[in-house]
Write an enzyme that holds these catalytic residues in place. Structure first.
Site, PDB file in Angstrom:
ATOM      1  N   HIS A   1       0.878  -1.034  -0.065  1.00  0.00           N
ATOM      2  CA  HIS A   1       0.004   0.138  -0.008  1.00  0.00           C
ATOM      3  C   HIS A   1       0.971   1.361   0.052  1.00  0.00           C
ATOM      4  O   HIS A   1       1.545   1.315  -0.809  1.00  0.00           O
ATOM      5  CB  HIS A   1      -0.796   0.014   1.208  1.00  0.00           C
ATOM      6  CG  HIS A   1      -2.110   0.915   1.066  1.00  0.00           C
ATOM      7  ND1 HIS A   1      -2.351   1.714   0.212  1.00  0.00           N
ATOM      8  CD2 HIS A   1      -2.875   0.934   2.303  1.00  0.00           C
ATOM      9  CE1 HIS A   1      -3.352   2.459   0.632  1.00  0.00           C
ATOM     10  NE2 HIS A   1      -3.644   2.052   1.794  1.00  0.00           N
TER      11      HIS A   1
ATOM     12  N   HIS B   1      -1.996  -1.785 -10.488  1.00  0.00           N
ATOM     13  CA  HIS B   1      -2.805  -1.184  -9.454  1.00  0.00           C
ATOM     14  C   HIS B   1      -4.085  -2.199  -9.627  1.00  0.00           C
ATOM     15  O   HIS B   1      -4.501  -2.473 -10.410  1.00  0.00           O
ATOM     16  CB  HIS B   1      -3.275   0.319  -9.640  1.00  0.00           C
ATOM     17  CG  HIS B   1      -3.839   0.935  -8.757  1.00  0.00           C
ATOM     18  ND1 HIS B   1      -5.205   0.800  -8.440  1.00  0.00           N
ATOM     19  CD2 HIS B   1      -3.283   1.675  -7.807  1.00  0.00           C
ATOM     20  CE1 HIS B   1      -5.596   1.478  -7.390  1.00  0.00           C
ATOM     21  NE2 HIS B   1      -4.524   2.029  -6.939  1.00  0.00           N
TER      22      HIS B   1
ATOM     23  N   ASP C   1       3.027   5.618  -6.872  1.00  0.00           N
ATOM     24  CA  ASP C   1       4.156   5.767  -6.302  1.00  0.00           C
ATOM     25  C   ASP C   1       5.428   5.566  -6.812  1.00  0.00           C
ATOM     26  O   ASP C   1       6.585   5.981  -6.359  1.00  0.00           O
ATOM     27  CB  ASP C   1       4.488   4.536  -5.117  1.00  0.00           C
ATOM     28  CG  ASP C   1       3.139   4.460  -4.201  1.00  0.00           C
ATOM     29  OD1 ASP C   1       2.921   5.812  -3.389  1.00  0.00           O
ATOM     30  OD2 ASP C   1       2.471   3.546  -3.836  1.00  0.00           O
TER      31      ASP C   1
HETATM   32  N1  CMC Z   1       5.030  -6.266 -11.242  1.00  0.00           N
HETATM   33  C1  CMC Z   1       5.286  -7.188 -11.983  1.00  0.00           C
HETATM   34  N2  CMC Z   1       4.217  -7.974 -12.076  1.00  0.00           N
HETATM   35  C2  CMC Z   1       3.210  -7.662 -11.480  1.00  0.00           C
HETATM   36  C3  CMC Z   1       3.072  -6.455 -10.906  1.00  0.00           C
HETATM   37  C4  CMC Z   1       4.258  -5.571 -10.855  1.00  0.00           C
HETATM   38  N3  CMC Z   1       4.211  -4.824 -10.198  1.00  0.00           N
HETATM   39  N4  CMC Z   1       1.810  -6.305 -10.412  1.00  0.00           N
HETATM   40  C5  CMC Z   1       1.182  -7.160 -10.853  1.00  0.00           C
HETATM   41  N5  CMC Z   1       1.857  -8.029 -11.395  1.00  0.00           N
HETATM   42  C6  CMC Z   1       1.535  -9.238 -12.192  1.00  0.00           C
HETATM   43  C7  CMC Z   1       1.164 -10.478 -11.139  1.00  0.00           C
HETATM   44  O1  CMC Z   1       2.260 -11.117 -11.001  1.00  0.00           O
HETATM   45  C8  CMC Z   1      -0.002 -11.206 -11.853  1.00  0.00           C
HETATM   46  O2  CMC Z   1       0.582 -11.906 -13.057  1.00  0.00           O
HETATM   47  P1  CMC Z   1      -0.077 -13.467 -13.401  1.00  0.00           P
HETATM   48  O3  CMC Z   1      -1.614 -12.876 -13.737  1.00  0.00           O
HETATM   49  O4  CMC Z   1       0.847 -13.739 -14.431  1.00  0.00           O
HETATM   50  O5  CMC Z   1      -0.192 -14.126 -11.851  1.00  0.00           O
HETATM   51  C9  CMC Z   1      -0.709 -10.060 -12.568  1.00  0.00           C
HETATM   52  O6  CMC Z   1       0.118  -8.931 -12.798  1.00  0.00           O
HETATM   53  C10 CMC Z   1      -1.838  -9.307 -11.664  1.00  0.00           C
HETATM   54  O7  CMC Z   1      -1.311  -9.016 -10.365  1.00  0.00           O
HETATM   55  P2  CMC Z   1      -2.232  -9.189  -8.871  1.00  0.00           P
HETATM   56  O8  CMC Z   1      -1.275  -9.467  -7.976  1.00  0.00           O
HETATM   57  O9  CMC Z   1      -3.233 -10.197  -9.021  1.00  0.00           O
HETATM   58  O10 CMC Z   1      -2.820  -7.675  -8.830  1.00  0.00           O
HETATM   59  P3  CMC Z   1      -3.440  -6.861  -7.863  1.00  0.00           P
HETATM   60  O11 CMC Z   1      -4.761  -6.227  -8.204  1.00  0.00           O
HETATM   61  O12 CMC Z   1      -3.718  -8.297  -6.540  1.00  0.00           O
HETATM   62  O13 CMC Z   1      -2.545  -6.146  -7.230  1.00  0.00           O
HETATM   63  C11 CMC Z   1      -0.821  -4.487  -6.723  1.00  0.00           C
HETATM   64  C12 CMC Z   1      -2.132  -4.888  -7.120  1.00  0.00           C
HETATM   65  C13 CMC Z   1      -0.894  -2.762  -6.573  1.00  0.00           C
HETATM   66  C14 CMC Z   1      -0.539  -4.856  -5.268  1.00  0.00           C
HETATM   67  C15 CMC Z   1       0.266  -5.186  -7.299  1.00  0.00           C
HETATM   68  O14 CMC Z   1       0.224  -4.579  -8.808  1.00  0.00           O
HETATM   69  C16 CMC Z   1       1.795  -4.658  -7.036  1.00  0.00           C
HETATM   70  O15 CMC Z   1       2.328  -5.571  -6.053  1.00  0.00           O
HETATM   71  N6  CMC Z   1       2.220  -3.734  -7.418  1.00  0.00           N
HETATM   72  C17 CMC Z   1       3.534  -3.272  -6.664  1.00  0.00           C
HETATM   73  C18 CMC Z   1       3.437  -2.548  -5.387  1.00  0.00           C
HETATM   74  C19 CMC Z   1       2.957  -1.134  -5.747  1.00  0.00           C
HETATM   75  O16 CMC Z   1       3.377  -0.493  -6.588  1.00  0.00           O
HETATM   76  N7  CMC Z   1       1.884  -0.904  -4.803  1.00  0.00           N
HETATM   77  C20 CMC Z   1       1.285   0.486  -5.000  1.00  0.00           C
HETATM   78  C21 CMC Z   1      -0.078   0.769  -5.164  1.00  0.00           C
HETATM   79  S1  CMC Z   1      -0.783   2.218  -5.706  1.00  0.00           S
HETATM   80  C22 CMC Z   1      -0.802   2.910  -4.209  1.00  0.00           C
HETATM   81  C23 CMC Z   1      -1.166   2.279  -2.969  1.00  0.00           C
HETATM   82  O17 CMC Z   1      -2.093   1.623  -3.101  1.00  0.00           O
HETATM   83  O18 CMC Z   1      -0.795   2.763  -2.015  1.00  0.00           O
END
Ligand code: CMC
Length: 437
Positions: A275, A314, A370
């Site tokens: 987050h 996101h 971020d």
């Molecule tokens: N780098 C590489 N692959 C990614 C990333 C990333 N940053 N984010 C998602 N993926 C891939 C993930 O591996 C999955 O691939 P597959 O379908 O092959 O398994 C697919 O994309 C879907 O990911 P998910 O984890 O199911 O998506 P989610 O909606 O649950 O997660 C997230 C959203 C923000 C937690 C995730 O994108 C992430 O971990 N990003 C990096 C951390 C980050 O930048 N967080 C800040 C968010 S914005 C500000 C806030 O909320 O505070």
């Protein structure tokens, strides 16, 4: 057919329970069905009805809200109906905070009164200062902030009268006013520098910068370009509908606890690296990559599943994050004053390669808020541990707007999800001889 109470526009969902052959007609309101309606679908009257299973609430609405609108496909973010781009360009943080909390833009008189109130509640009780000074020299500022905000509830015991609008208003003013003071002190603490008291002649952002950086000069004068960039960052972070920390505030607030305790739960949720902690992780990642030439190898590692590209992706935005676009512009303004952050080049190369790469395109992964904010914070001389504090200060306005909405919402109940129990049942407790021989 049973249980047909169609919604006002007559939309319904018909569900057949193949166990009994019965059809159920469930009203669809605003694109949702009521989870409690699913509970009416049951085989026997003495058994629980159907429930939905949704870890991480990926497809469950927990509230009706009029605070913030997001269209993740189109990259739209609006506070109380106003697009974020316009607010960032034409407004300032305190006006946006007023808008979020009150639901409408202030008249001139309302604005002046609001700014006056916030400005004159910036000081904290000296014992809060002692509380903060009691932390270890290397305490994480987010840990200090969440403790200090929780601690405020003991200084304002009347805050528990959450049904009294005047009491509520006073706590909202206090919290928005005191967050920069507590945030700045958590920063000074790690540096072993004296805590700087608020200067109520200054604007919200200028005063914060003064409490962060003032040394022996009689009056700290922030560069107006930095103060403006900070206002923009604060506006961008002020609210984001039902994210993890807002959900924490609402969940804890649903117990009818005082707002300081509810907001400290929000700060705790924001602390996590998935987050608000992501901006800290982005900067650590950029430092590790070090140079533009190392970017392709790093991207290959991400694609191989070794790690995530922090600052990308996101849960809601699947096209672009409108806040990231505005932050990129703020970067230029800040770097004009501070000089270009050496990691900007690495970030730009990462963005360029990732946006062209099929792995990221297919998964709709774009830079989020971020990705660039850490570069700005570092240029402003913040250590990475401070980045999430910079997020928590403005988000307090959003948390409180959502908290007020919760308290006034007659439909809300104490937040208490169901579970699917997977453990043992009805065991007999063995004697010690049976257990250990
Ligand atoms: N780098 C590489 N692959 C990614 C990333 C990333 N940053 N984010 C998602 N993926 C891939 C993930 O591996 C999955 O691939 P597959 O379908 O092959 O398994 C697919 O994309 C879907 O990911 P998910 O984890 O199911 O998506 P989610 O909606 O649950 O997660 C997230 C959203 C923000 C937690 C995730 O994108 C992430 O971990 N990003 C990096 C951390 C980050 O930048 N967080 C800040 C968010 S914005 C500000 C806030 O909320 O505070």
């Amino acid at each position: 057919m049973t249980d047909a109470t169609p919604s006002a526009d007559g939309q319904t969902l018909t569900v057949r329970d193949d166990r009994t052959g019965k059809d159920y007609v469930l009203p669809i309101v605003d694109g949702t069905i009521r989870a409690s309606d699913l509970g009416k679908i049951r085989v026997n009257d003495d058994e629980p009805g159907i429930a939905s299973y949704d870890p991480g609430f990926t497809n469950t609405a927990s509230t009706r809200s009029a605070v913030t609108f997001i269209d993740g496909e189109k990259g739209i973010l609006e506070y109380r109906g106003y697009p974020i781009e316009q607010l960032a360009e034409k407004s300032n943080f305190l006006e946006v905070a007023y808008l979020l909390i009150h639901g409408d833009l202030p008249s001139k008189e309302q604005y002046d009164a609001w700014v006056h109130e916030i400005t004159f509640h910036t000081f904290v009780h000296e014992n809060i200062k002692s509380l903060m000074q009691g932390f270890r020299y290397d305490a994480h500022p987010m840990g200090m902030l969440l403790s200090a905000v929780g601690g405020l509830s003991t200084f304002y015991p009347e805050a528990r009268n959450i049904q009294d609008p005047e009491v509520r208003h006073l706590q909202i003013v206090r919290m928005i006013a005191k967050m920069p003071t507590l945030g700045a002190w958590s920063f000074r603490h790690a540096q072993g520098k004296p805590y700087v008291y608020p200067d109520n002649d200054l604007s919200y952002a200028e005063n914060f910068l003064a409490m962060l950086f003032k040394m022996s000069e009689p009056k700290y004068e922030a560069d107006p370009r930095l103060a403006k960039a900070l206002e923009v960052l604060f506006i961008l972070h002020a609210d984001h509908e039902q994210n993890a920390s807002t959900n924490a505030v609402r969940s804890v607030g649903s117990t009818q606890v005082d707002p300081y305790s509810a907001v400290s739960a929000g700060i705790a949720a924001l602390y996590g690296p998935l987050h608000g902690g992501a901006n800290e992780a982005v900067l650590r990642m950029l430092k590790r990559i070090k140079t533009k030439d190392n970017v392709p190898a790093f991207i290959e590692g991400v694609k191989a599943g070794n790690e995530r590209l922090m600052g990308f992706g996101h849960r809601v935005y699947k096209n672009y994050d409108p806040r990231a676009t505005i932050i990129k512009k703020a970067c230029d303004d800040v770097f004009e004053v501070t000089g270009v952050n050496p990691y900007l080049e690495v970030a730009q190369e990462l963005e360029k390669i990732a946006l062209e790469d099929e792995y990221f395109v297919k998964r709709k992964l774009y830079p989020n808020v971020d990705f660039y904010s850490g570069l700005i914070y570092e240029a402003l001389q913040f250590p990475p541990e401070m980045f999430t504090v910079m997020f928590a200060i403005p988000r307090t306005a959003g948390w409180l707007a959502q908290w007020v909405e919760l308290v006034d919402d007659k439909e809300q109940k104490i937040a208490r999800p169901k579970q699917i129990y997977t453990g043992e049942r009805g065991l007999t407790f063995p004697s010690s001889t049976e257990r250990w021989g």
